[in-house]
Motif scaffolding. Structure first.
Motif, mmCIF file in Angstrom:
data_model
loop_
_atom_site.group_PDB
_atom_site.id
_atom_site.type_symbol
_atom_site.label_atom_id
_atom_site.label_comp_id
_atom_site.label_asym_id
_atom_site.label_seq_id
_atom_site.Cartn_x
_atom_site.Cartn_y
_atom_site.Cartn_z
ATOM 1 N N TYR A 165 39.793 -7.889 -21.087
ATOM 2 C CA TYR A 165 39.321 -8.719 -22.194
ATOM 3 C C TYR A 165 38.613 -9.936 -21.623
ATOM 4 C CZ TYR A 165 42.515 -5.880 -24.964
ATOM 5 O OH TYR A 165 43.164 -4.837 -25.567
ATOM 6 N N GLU A 166 37.449 -10.232 -22.156
ATOM 7 C CA GLU A 166 36.672 -11.389 -21.711
ATOM 8 C C GLU A 166 36.432 -12.325 -22.905
ATOM 9 O OE1 GLU A 166 33.304 -10.134 -18.967
ATOM 10 O OE2 GLU A 166 33.950 -8.211 -19.825
ATOM 11 N N LEU A 167 36.958 -13.545 -22.814
ATOM 12 C CA LEU A 167 36.763 -14.570 -23.832
ATOM 13 C C LEU A 167 35.905 -15.677 -23.241
ATOM 14 C CD1 LEU A 167 39.386 -13.032 -24.769
ATOM 15 C CD2 LEU A 167 40.047 -15.152 -25.905
ATOM 16 N N PRO A 168 34.890 -16.154 -23.965
ATOM 17 C CA PRO A 168 33.948 -17.131 -23.402
ATOM 18 C C PRO A 168 34.596 -18.494 -23.186
ATOM 19 C CG PRO A 168 33.553 -16.863 -25.748
ATOM 20 C CD PRO A 168 34.596 -15.836 -25.377
ATOM 21 N N GLU A 169 33.983 -19.234 -22.280
ATOM 22 C CA GLU A 169 34.430 -20.599 -22.027
ATOM 23 C C GLU A 169 34.103 -21.493 -23.225
ATOM 24 O OE1 GLU A 169 36.134 -21.595 -19.440
ATOM 25 O OE2 GLU A 169 36.071 -19.636 -18.442
ATOM 26 N N GLY A 170 34.808 -22.601 -23.301
ATOM 27 C CA GLY A 170 34.501 -23.599 -24.319
ATOM 28 C C GLY A 170 35.099 -23.324 -25.676
ATOM 29 N N ILE A 171 36.072 -22.404 -25.764
ATOM 30 C CA ILE A 171 36.709 -22.147 -27.058
ATOM 31 C C ILE A 171 38.207 -22.361 -26.916
ATOM 32 C CG2 ILE A 171 34.957 -20.433 -27.705
ATOM 33 C CD1 ILE A 171 37.134 -18.281 -27.178
ATOM 34 N N ASP A 172 38.845 -22.600 -28.031
ATOM 35 C CA ASP A 172 40.302 -22.700 -28.098
ATOM 36 C C ASP A 172 40.800 -21.392 -28.688
ATOM 37 O OD1 ASP A 172 42.892 -23.547 -28.096
ATOM 38 O OD2 ASP A 172 42.704 -24.845 -29.868
ATOM 39 N N ALA A 173 41.501 -20.598 -27.873
ATOM 40 C CA ALA A 173 41.884 -19.259 -28.326
ATOM 41 C C ALA A 173 43.188 -18.830 -27.691
ATOM 42 C CB ALA A 173 40.789 -18.258 -27.999
ATOM 43 N N ARG A 174 43.831 -17.892 -28.334
ATOM 44 C CA ARG A 174 45.022 -17.239 -27.798
ATOM 45 C C ARG A 174 44.828 -15.731 -27.956
ATOM 46 N NH1 ARG A 174 48.722 -19.259 -30.920
ATOM 47 N NH2 ARG A 174 49.165 -17.476 -32.270
ATOM 48 N N LEU A 175 45.178 -14.994 -26.927
ATOM 49 C CA LEU A 175 45.069 -13.539 -26.953
ATOM 50 C C LEU A 175 46.469 -12.942 -26.933
ATOM 51 C CD1 LEU A 175 43.263 -10.985 -26.805
ATOM 52 C CD2 LEU A 175 43.364 -11.190 -24.306
ATOM 53 N N GLU A 176 46.754 -12.088 -27.904
ATOM 54 C CA GLU A 176 48.050 -11.419 -27.999
ATOM 55 C C GLU A 176 47.836 -9.918 -27.857
ATOM 56 O OE1 GLU A 176 49.724 -12.542 -31.720
ATOM 57 O OE2 GLU A 176 49.866 -14.687 -31.218
ATOM 58 N N LEU A 177 48.510 -9.328 -26.878
ATOM 59 C CA LEU A 177 48.356 -7.901 -26.591
ATOM 60 C C LEU A 177 49.699 -7.201 -26.750
ATOM 61 C CD1 LEU A 177 46.137 -8.144 -23.372
ATOM 62 C CD2 LEU A 177 45.384 -7.932 -25.750
ATOM 63 N N ARG A 178 49.761 -6.276 -27.697
ATOM 64 C CA ARG A 178 50.983 -5.499 -27.950
ATOM 65 C C ARG A 178 50.727 -4.040 -27.582
ATOM 66 N NH1 ARG A 178 50.503 -9.481 -31.671
ATOM 67 N NH2 ARG A 178 52.387 -10.759 -32.065
ATOM 68 N N PRO A 179 51.231 -3.584 -26.437
ATOM 69 C CA PRO A 179 51.047 -2.174 -26.067
ATOM 70 C C PRO A 179 51.796 -1.261 -27.038
ATOM 71 C CG PRO A 179 51.902 -3.487 -24.237
ATOM 72 C CD PRO A 179 52.019 -4.317 -25.459
#
Length: 717
Positions: free
Chosen positions: A149-163
């Motif tokens: 997963y690639e999220l761009p710089e300069g953002i406020d984000a959270r990534l949640e991954l549930r296998p």
């Protein structure tokens, strides 16, 4: 000799905008193979629709014993988590309990496929669109998948991954009898947060890099609904296990890796580089044989077909010689003898993989029993199945084609010729399934009313839908062709054997012409069926117009004269030819089924009673060229038909050609593809005959001229 610029960094890439007109994203499928029989597969939309879809289907006894381990990931991007959180799910699912069954994704803007698959999303953020990329890649030669997963710089984000794991045989949905699932955190054991998920003897290691933590929170996702299974009249719901959630804060790259061992990402780049070199070599080897290799369309389609071909070549369990084999199709087929021998010239000889071709032939020679090579190897690593009459004849053809191309008489005589001779003796003396040469005419008879030994082998609930026991036309065309081909192969070393083989071929050819030429429409009889009386057998000629006669016109040493080959081509063109392949039964026949749909019994009834098979288009085109002496006009027509079929790699099965299509065209004149989404012989025959059509000479004669083999069959004095 044809020339072209060598391919250095070129490899096929598909780039699709799901928002534009075209096949629905939920219907378009992709598949990645790992060289072991394992794979990853899904839809462009990302919604799983088959029991076979998953991010890691591992082959535990390569290429069989395939288990769906990691089914999917519930991947959620939370934008502005500290302010006004906006949750966006990248992967969508269908649930039986939910009325919303999405067929579109509002933020999916691009899907790409090459050696990996990649989705690009544009999510609505508080300050404008946020571009997020998700990439799935399989390790070559290992049961391992990496999701990045690639999220761009300069953002406020959270990534949640549930296998989401299934931990089951890939044919069967999860049932209460499969046993409990157990989770164990791997933090501290692998250097990255992770979890080991097990069910009975099956385990998958799931680890992640670029995340802050893994929270062990076992849960069950209930009643995931699978659209394609419902359409096939099968059970279409199952429950998936979720061991917990990986959490990453902020922008950057996150990688989640799932393996059936604990090796993580070791050697990944080396394997990736080796795969790309192998595929570039296949493309380059094929292009060296054709004219017009500088034409963009030709280069593109050959590159795509060569890359598609690579997916089917796999390794069996163990090491050493005789381990290479060919998967008949993804997702559900294993290595079938008939398919393998038909595919081998296109997948391996055309693409320059001659050593692996020899290894495939040795694999099946080593598994020979009573003169028969296996019809298929068992899905669960059990005993091989031998119920086929044509696989062993295609084996002789493939062995002789390998010799003609390589000129390696030493290895042929030592390891392949004995197996070919065993086939001939077994058929002459009689072997399993009533396979035997009829002493009265020298033709091969086989089977009984309740067997299905030819490639038209559909049977369900005790019903044989295309009973062709007796003397099928293509079996006897293959018999004559095989005897003559083997006679050519041994002439230099054993002229007495060559003379004997030729004598048997002459007798069978004379009988063939006496009983098969009076077919409907001026073509060939499809099958002679025995009617037993007290002291005699009467052989009744079938009245159906079927495509099996095309083999008698396409095989080099089949017992037809030039005008008789033309007659077969004419009948097949008139009644069976479509842009997608050949129908398996003429529309005028009362048993003709125009559509392949509905539950499995209905589909199997249509399977060889009308349904179109793309692989047969290659045989039609070869017959066309042989019937016209490989004229420029016949080559041109063949090439254009095959290029048009190759264009379908841009369609429902991205980068592949499916198994079958409807016999009846839709209102737009198109034949809807169905069946196995990626079929080896559809790809192999398209690639092989396209290379022949655009090549410099007749394929077999050109090869023999450089190998020292005789160009014409030996003739008895």
């Amino acid at each position: 000799m044809p020339t072209h610029a060598p391919i250095l960094d070129e490899h096929p890439v598909w780039s699709i905008d799901p928002r534009r007109p075209g096949p629905p994203a939920i219907r378009r499928e992709w598949v990645l193979a790992n060289g072991l029989g394992g794979y990853a597969m899904g839809t462009v939309l990302g919604v799983p629709t088959r029991r076979y879809h998953g991010l890691l289907v591992a082959a535990l006894a390569p290429p069989v014993l395939r288990m769906l381990t990691l089914a999917a990931i519930d991947d959620t991007v939370v934008l502005d988590p500290a302010g006004t959180p906006r949750e966006h799910r990248l992967t969508r699912f269908h649930f039986a309990s939910a009325p919303d069954r999405p067929c579109l994704h509002p933020y999916l803007v691009r899907f790409e496929k090459e050696d990996l698959v990649r989705w690009t999303f544009e999510l609505p953020g508080p300050h404008g669109p946020v571009t997020v990329r998700k990439t799935v890649e399989l390790a070559d030669g290992r049961n391992a998948v990496n999701i990045r997963y690639e999220l761009p710089e300069g953002i406020d984000a959270r990534l949640e991954l549930r296998p989401l794991v299934a931990m089951r045989d890939f044919h069967a949905l999860v049932s209460p009898h499969d046993g409990a699932v157990h989770d164990r955190e791997l933090a501290g054991l692998t250097g990255s947060p992770g979890v080991l998920v097990t069910r009975q003897d099956l385990g998958v290691h799931i680890t992640a890099r670029g995340v802050e933590e893994f929270r062990l929170r076992p849960d069950t996702w209930r009643s995931v609904e699978l659209l394609a299974e419902r359409e096939r009249g099968l059970d279409d719901r199952e429950d998936w296990h979720c061991p917990g959630v990986f959490i990453a804060q902020g922008p950057g790259t996150v990688e989640l890796t799932a393996t059936t061992d604990a090796s993580g990402r070791e050697g990944w780049q080396d394997a990736r580089d080796a795969r790309r070199r192998r595929r570039r070599g296949m493309i380059d080897a094929t292009l060296k044989t054709v004219h017009h290799a500088g034409d963009a369309r030709v280069r593109t389609r050959i590159a795509q077909l060569a890359a598609a071909a690579d997916a089917f070549v796999v390794r069996r369990t163990g090491s050493g010689p005789g381990r290479t084999t060919i998967i008949a199709g993804y997702p559900w087929f294993a290595d079938w003898g008939r398919d393998t021998m038909i595919c081998l010239p296109g997948l391996l000889l055309t693409t320059g993989r001659h050593e692996e071709a020899f290894d495939v032939l040795r694999t099946f020679a080593n598994a020979q029993r009573r003169g028969l090579i296996p019809n298929r190897f068992d899905d669960h690593a059990g005993p091989a199945h031998y119920n086929t009459v044509d696989a062993s004849l295609w084996f002789i053809h493939a062995c002789c084609e390998w010799l003609a191309l390589t000129g390696d008489r030493k290895r042929f005589n030592e390891q392949l010729r004995p197996a070919c001779e065993r086939v001939v003796r077994a058929y002459q003396n009689g072997t399993d399934y009533n396979i035997c040469v009829d002493v009265s005419d020298g033709l091969v008879a086989a089977g009984s009313p309740d067997t299905q030994l030819t490639w038209m082998d559909a049977k369900r609930d005790g019903v044989v839908f295309t009973p062709r026991h007796g003397k099928p036309v293509e079996i006897n065309a293959l018999w004559v062709h095989g005897l003559r081909s083997l006679a050519l192969a041994v002439e230099n070393d054993d002229p007495d054997l060559a003379e004997d083989l030729t004598a048997h071929a002459d007798r069978a050819a004379a009988s063939f012409r006496g009983v098969f030429l009076a077919g409907p429409g001026g073509g060939l009889v499809d099958c002679l069926t025995p009617e037993h009386h007290a002291r005699s057998v009467r052989w009744n000629s079938s009245s159906e117009i079927r495509p099996n006669q095309i083999f008698a016109a396409s095989l080099e040493h089949a017992p037809l004269k030039q005008d008789e080959r033309r007659a077969v081509v004419r009948v097949v063109r008139e009644h069976l030819l479509t842009p997608a392949g050949l129908r398996t039964l003429a529309p005028s026949d009362p048993n003709y089924e125009p559509l392949y749909h509905g539950p499995l019994f209905t589909r199997d009834r249509a399977y060889h009673n009308g349904t179109v098979w793309p692989w047969l288009l290659g045989r039609f085109c070869e017959a066309l060229m042989r019937s016209e002496g490989f004229s420029d006009a016949s080559r041109s027509e063949a090439a254009e038909r095959l290029l048009a079929l190759a264009d379908t790699v841009d369609g429902l099965s991205i980068g592949q050609i499916p198994e079958i299509a409807d016999a009846q065209a839709d209102r737009n004149g198109s034949h809807r593809f169905d069946g196995c989404p990626a079929q080896a012989w559809s790809v192999a025959e398209t690639l092989r005959v396209l290379a022949v059509a655009m090549g410099a000479a007749r394929p077999a004669q050109d090869a023999r001229a450089t190998s020292g083999m005789p160009v014409t069959p030996p003739v008895r004095p």
